[in-house]
Scaffold this motif. Structure first.
Motif, PDB file in Angstrom:
ATOM      1  N   PHE A 120      -7.461  -0.904 -10.780  1.00 14.34           N
ATOM      2  CA  PHE A 120      -8.866  -1.104 -10.396  1.00 14.34           C
ATOM      3  C   PHE A 120      -9.521   0.268 -10.214  1.00 14.34           C
TER       4      PHE A 120
ATOM      5  N   LYS B  90     -10.223   1.201   0.684  1.00 18.24           N
ATOM      6  CA  LYS B  90     -10.488   0.201  -0.351  1.00 18.24           C
ATOM      7  C   LYS B  90      -9.168  -0.423  -0.832  1.00 18.24           C
ATOM      8  N   SER B  91      -8.196   0.452  -1.094  1.00 17.00           N
ATOM      9  CA  SER B  91      -6.896  -0.025  -1.559  1.00 17.00           C
ATOM     10  C   SER B  91      -6.192  -0.847  -0.469  1.00 17.00           C
TER      11      SER B  91
ATOM     12  N   GLU C  63       1.213   8.531  -0.452  1.00 16.00           N
ATOM     13  CA  GLU C  63       2.136   9.653  -0.399  1.00 16.00           C
ATOM     14  C   GLU C  63       1.871  10.346   0.939  1.00 16.00           C
TER      15      GLU C  63
ATOM     16  N   GLY D  85     -11.443   6.024   0.541  1.00 13.26           N
ATOM     17  CA  GLY D  85     -10.954   5.484  -0.731  1.00 13.26           C
ATOM     18  C   GLY D  85      -9.680   4.681  -0.512  1.00 13.26           C
TER      19      GLY D  85
ATOM     20  N   PHE E 249       0.877  -1.168   0.000  1.00 12.15           N
ATOM     21  CA  PHE E 249       0.000   0.000   0.000  1.00 12.15           C
ATOM     22  C   PHE E 249       0.916   1.219   0.000  1.00 12.15           C
ATOM     23  N   PRO E 250       0.844   2.046  -1.050  1.00 15.38           N
ATOM     24  CA  PRO E 250       1.866   3.086  -1.249  1.00 15.38           C
ATOM     25  C   PRO E 250       1.354   4.528  -1.120  1.00 15.38           C
TER      26      PRO E 250
ATOM     27  N   HIS F  99      -8.243   8.518   3.542  1.00 16.44           N
ATOM     28  CA  HIS F  99      -9.708   8.581   3.486  1.00 16.44           C
ATOM     29  C   HIS F  99     -10.248   7.196   3.141  1.00 16.44           C
TER      30      HIS F  99
ATOM     31  N   LEU G  26      -0.809  -2.936  -7.313  1.00 16.14           N
ATOM     32  CA  LEU G  26      -2.209  -2.579  -7.567  1.00 16.14           C
ATOM     33  C   LEU G  26      -2.381  -1.070  -7.448  1.00 16.14           C
TER      34      LEU G  26
ATOM     35  N   ARG H   6     -11.326   3.421  -8.668  1.00 22.63           N
ATOM     36  CA  ARG H   6     -11.337   4.157  -7.398  1.00 22.63           C
ATOM     37  C   ARG H   6     -12.692   4.016  -6.745  1.00 22.63           C
TER      38      ARG H   6
ATOM     39  N   SER I  77     -10.772  13.229  -2.440  1.00 21.17           N
ATOM     40  CA  SER I  77      -9.575  13.758  -3.076  1.00 21.17           C
ATOM     41  C   SER I  77      -8.885  14.594  -2.016  1.00 21.17           C
TER      42      SER I  77
HETATM   43  P1  ATP Z   1      -5.912  11.627  -3.660  1.00 20.42           P
HETATM   44  O1  ATP Z   1      -6.353  11.653  -5.084  1.00 20.42           O
HETATM   45  O2  ATP Z   1      -7.013  11.611  -2.672  1.00 20.42           O
HETATM   46  O3  ATP Z   1      -4.863  12.636  -3.344  1.00 20.42           O
HETATM   47  P2  ATP Z   1      -3.914   9.702  -4.070  1.00 20.42           P
HETATM   48  O4  ATP Z   1      -4.189   8.612  -5.020  1.00 20.42           O
HETATM   49  O5  ATP Z   1      -3.046  10.812  -4.534  1.00 20.42           O
HETATM   50  O6  ATP Z   1      -5.270  10.201  -3.468  1.00 20.42           O
HETATM   51  P3  ATP Z   1      -2.041   8.283  -2.527  1.00 20.42           P
HETATM   52  O7  ATP Z   1      -1.533   8.608  -1.201  1.00 20.42           O
HETATM   53  O8  ATP Z   1      -1.138   8.393  -3.688  1.00 20.42           O
HETATM   54  O9  ATP Z   1      -3.306   9.183  -2.743  1.00 20.42           O
HETATM   55  O10 ATP Z   1      -2.792   6.886  -2.546  1.00 20.42           O
HETATM   56  C1  ATP Z   1      -2.308   5.698  -1.990  1.00 20.42           C
HETATM   57  C2  ATP Z   1      -3.018   4.554  -2.630  1.00 20.42           C
HETATM   58  O11 ATP Z   1      -4.416   4.642  -2.392  1.00 20.42           O
HETATM   59  C3  ATP Z   1      -2.825   4.547  -4.132  1.00 20.42           C
HETATM   60  O12 ATP Z   1      -2.501   3.229  -4.531  1.00 20.42           O
HETATM   61  C4  ATP Z   1      -4.143   4.987  -4.666  1.00 20.42           C
HETATM   62  O13 ATP Z   1      -4.396   4.426  -5.915  1.00 20.42           O
HETATM   63  C5  ATP Z   1      -5.125   4.490  -3.597  1.00 20.42           C
HETATM   64  N1  ATP Z   1      -6.324   5.311  -3.583  1.00 20.42           N
HETATM   65  C6  ATP Z   1      -6.420   6.643  -3.402  1.00 20.42           C
HETATM   66  N2  ATP Z   1      -7.685   7.063  -3.510  1.00 20.42           N
HETATM   67  C7  ATP Z   1      -8.446   5.958  -3.757  1.00 20.42           C
HETATM   68  C8  ATP Z   1      -9.837   5.725  -3.968  1.00 20.42           C
HETATM   69  N3  ATP Z   1     -10.721   6.721  -3.960  1.00 20.42           N
HETATM   70  N4  ATP Z   1     -10.239   4.452  -4.177  1.00 20.42           N
HETATM   71  C9  ATP Z   1      -9.356   3.449  -4.192  1.00 20.42           C
HETATM   72  N5  ATP Z   1      -8.041   3.588  -4.005  1.00 20.42           N
HETATM   73  C10 ATP Z   1      -7.573   4.833  -3.795  1.00 20.42           C
END
Ligand code: ATP
Ligand code: MG
Length: 571
Positions: free
Chosen positions: A274, A60-61, A49, A57, A46-47, A55, A243, A276, A285
């Motif tokens: 997959f 789910k990941s 930033e 979302g 799980f990566p 959140h 993923l 979001r 977001s």
């Molecule tokens: P945001 O768009 O909210 O800033 P992000 O994708 O930039 O989210 P990261 O910290 O990069 O946030 O996300 C970590 C992991 O969580 C990534 O693998 C990303 O694909 C996944 N992820 C983020 N938002 C969602 C979502 N709404 N549904 C499923 N997976 C998500």
């Protein structure tokens, strides 16, 4: 030969059925395992930033990555993708680790950081340059972007594209050594300026940025881009299935290209995308969530109205309900939006089973029992949770002066109003039957007090003569009441799809999203634990605040709105 014996099933059909019930990512993992890829090893990560709070979302990941590792006897790392020092902060690292623990997942070993791999990632960049696969470009960002062209439009090659490897290497080392100004040069991969996939048109791999990094401080003045760090970090760690969400589909070719140029310590990982998670009336977001915080629209990232893990936790959502919701929605290859009522129905189901029942009056109106013996206190027995026979009962003090809800009394009621009104008898839950006799109003005609009589024979809520009442109401003894502030929440965004069609989601903020009331609670509510969720009878589920025990948040109401939505869809 087909097996047509009645009652026996074809084993291969059974396997097929099981296979089809898997989501496409798990099916891919199984297919890879069957084909002997990665020696049957399964490793995910799980990566996040570290630039904001997690959140739902992310949940789910998280449950997908950790779930798959669990199911296939593999491992899952928590890796911070910390390649962008401007927006990242150490405080988010600890918060994210805490949120993962609260969600109930345990990373395999300590957290990893992309920044731990900066040296290796840098060396790999040099090895690209040595093979003529990367060059240093001193054109400005705008020019580079214009030259990229567009789909069906040719790209324009940079004048630096055919730089000799030696020159490129020298320039790249000077970039690293701080010889050049921020933004004055970039390292670009030399792939194909006419590729249909824009990501392959000589993407930027390194930028110069003199920004201290939360872990490497000022050791680096150049930072790899996402595309040059993500797959490499996967490869260093031995990830098998990387993923990510659908917006990275177009990056996959670049992910693969980068890795194919390198001598990897493990078999090349593969990227799978997959959809979001999107939820109605909700924004997932970090950018918008940050705007909510910075604009003062909510009290912080952990405000109970936020769809962050911390916000939901404060709101009283059990982690188990979030997990059940995520399992139910599954993973798909196309984006869609899930109704927030579905999430709430999972929360309600969990809380219905576990939450203690208590009485609280949110909008208090005084009820005085005129025939109550002066000073008498009767301890009545009330059931703690009808769904849980082991939860037992508690004693609640009943006296001659009570609080009831303003809504539960009407001087001049419409038809079908069965609650208290002059001359009508109702049951006070676990207490007695009372009959309203008189209402006292202020100068504006508002009812400020109701007088009633009670029937001493009805203790526990039954009349010995078997007479029935049409309403049962909750109440709190005025002398024993505990004062609290209760926050009642409605949708944070009035619009079901905030920000759809490019609109500013903040435009659709619901001005009535939050109402705070001074409530009267039964005495047992003085003893709840921070974060504990109880059911206020007839009102909903409420979570004691994590920091202030005199504050409650409405987690969710009692009505199953999801069931109503399903019914409407069927009709
Ligand atoms: P945001 O768009 O909210 O800033 P992000 O994708 O930039 O989210 P990261 O910290 O990069 O946030 O996300 C970590 C992991 O969580 C990534 O693998 C990303 O694909 C996944 N992820 C983020 N938002 C969602 C979502 N709404 N549904 C499923 N997976 C998500
Ligand atoms: Mg991101």
């Amino acid at each position: 030969m087909p097996d047509d014996t009645p009652g026996s099933s074809n084993p291969s059909d059974e396997n097929e059925a099981e296979y089809q019930s898997l989501d496409f990512i798990r099916a891919k993992v199984e297919a890879d395992n069957e084909a002997g890829a990665y020696g049957g090893r399964v490793q995910t990560r799980f990566p996040p930033e570290p630039n904001g709070f997690l959140h739902i979302g992310h949940a789910k990941s998280i449950y997908l990555n950790f779930g798959i590792a669990d199911e296939y006897g593999g491992s899952c790392f928590l890796r911070f993708d910390d390649t962008n020092p401007e927006t990242e902060d150490i405080s988010y690292v600890a918060a994210i680790e805490e949120d993962l623990a609260w969600l109930g997942v345990k990373p395999s070993g300590p957290a990893r950081f992309a920044s731990d791999y900066f040296e290796q990632i840098y060396e790999w960049a040099e090895s690209l340059i040595e093979r003529g696969l990367a060059y240093v470009d001193d054109q400005d960002a705008e020019t580079i972007s214009e030259q990229r062209g567009g789909f069906g439009q040719p790209g324009i090659e940079s004048p630096n594209r055919d730089q000799p490897a030696e020159e490129a290497l020298g320039l790249f080392r000077q970039m690293r050594d701080g010889v050049f100004d921020d933004g004055s040069r970039v390292l670009r991969a030399r792939i194909d300026m006419q590729a249909d996939n824009m990501w392959l048109r000589d993407p930027v791999l390194y930028r110069i940025r003199r920004v201290p990094h939360h872990r490497t401080d000022d050791r680096w003045v150049i930072y790899p881009t996402y595309d040059w760090a993500h797959g490499q970090s996967d490869a260093i760690e031995g990830t098998t299935h990387s993923l990510c969400t659908l917006e990275f589909v177009d990056h996959r070719a670049l992910y693969d290209w980068c890795l194919e140029q390198l001598e990897l310590p493990h078999e090349k990982p593969n990227q799978n995308e997959f959809a979001r998670l999107n939820i109605t009336h909700t924004v997932l977001s970090k950018r918008v969530l940050r705007a909510l915080v910075e604009g003062g629209h909510v009290g912080g990232w952990d405000d109970a109205q936020m769809p962050t893990i911390r916000g939901m936790r404060r709101r009283g959502y059990p982690a188990s309900a979030i997990r059940a919701f995520v399992d139910r929605i599954g993973v798909a290859k196309t984006n869609s939006t899930v109704e927030v009522e579905l999430l709430e129905s999972f929360v309600r189901t969990e809380l219905n089973a576990s939450a203690l029942r208590r009485m609280a009056v949110l909008k208090p109106l005084k009820l005085v029992i005129t025939n109550w013996p002066d000073g008498q206190v009767v301890m009545v027995d009330a059931i703690n949770n009808p769904e849980d026979s082991e939860a037992g009962t508690r004693q609640v003090p009943f006296t001659g002066e009570l609080w009831i809800e303003q809504d539960d009394f009407m001087l001049d009621p419409p038809k079908k109003y069965f609650r208290l009104t002059p001359g009508r008898e109702v049951r006070l839950r676990a207490g007695f039957f009372v009959t309203a006799t008189e209402a006292i109003t202020d100068d504006d005609g508002n009812v400020v007090e109701v007088r009633c009589t009670y029937d001493p024979e009805t203790q526990g809520g039954q009349a010995p003569d078997g007479r029935k009442v049409k309403a049962t109401m909750h109440w709190v003894s005025a002398d024993h009441a505990v004062d609290a502030t209760v926050h009642l929440y409605d949708r944070l965004f009035a619009d079901s799809h905030p920000g759809a069609d490019g609109a500013d989601p903040l435009e659709s903020l619901n001005p009535e999203a939050k109402e705070s009331v001074s409530a009267k609670l039964e005495p047992a509510l003085a003893d709840v634990e921070p974060g504990q969720v109880v059911q206020f009878e007839r009102l909903g589920y409420f979570a004691a605040d994590l920091d202030d025990p005199k504050v409650f948040h409405r987690t969710v109401g009692l009505r199953d709105e999801w069931a109503n939505i399903q019914k409407r869809k069927k009709n």
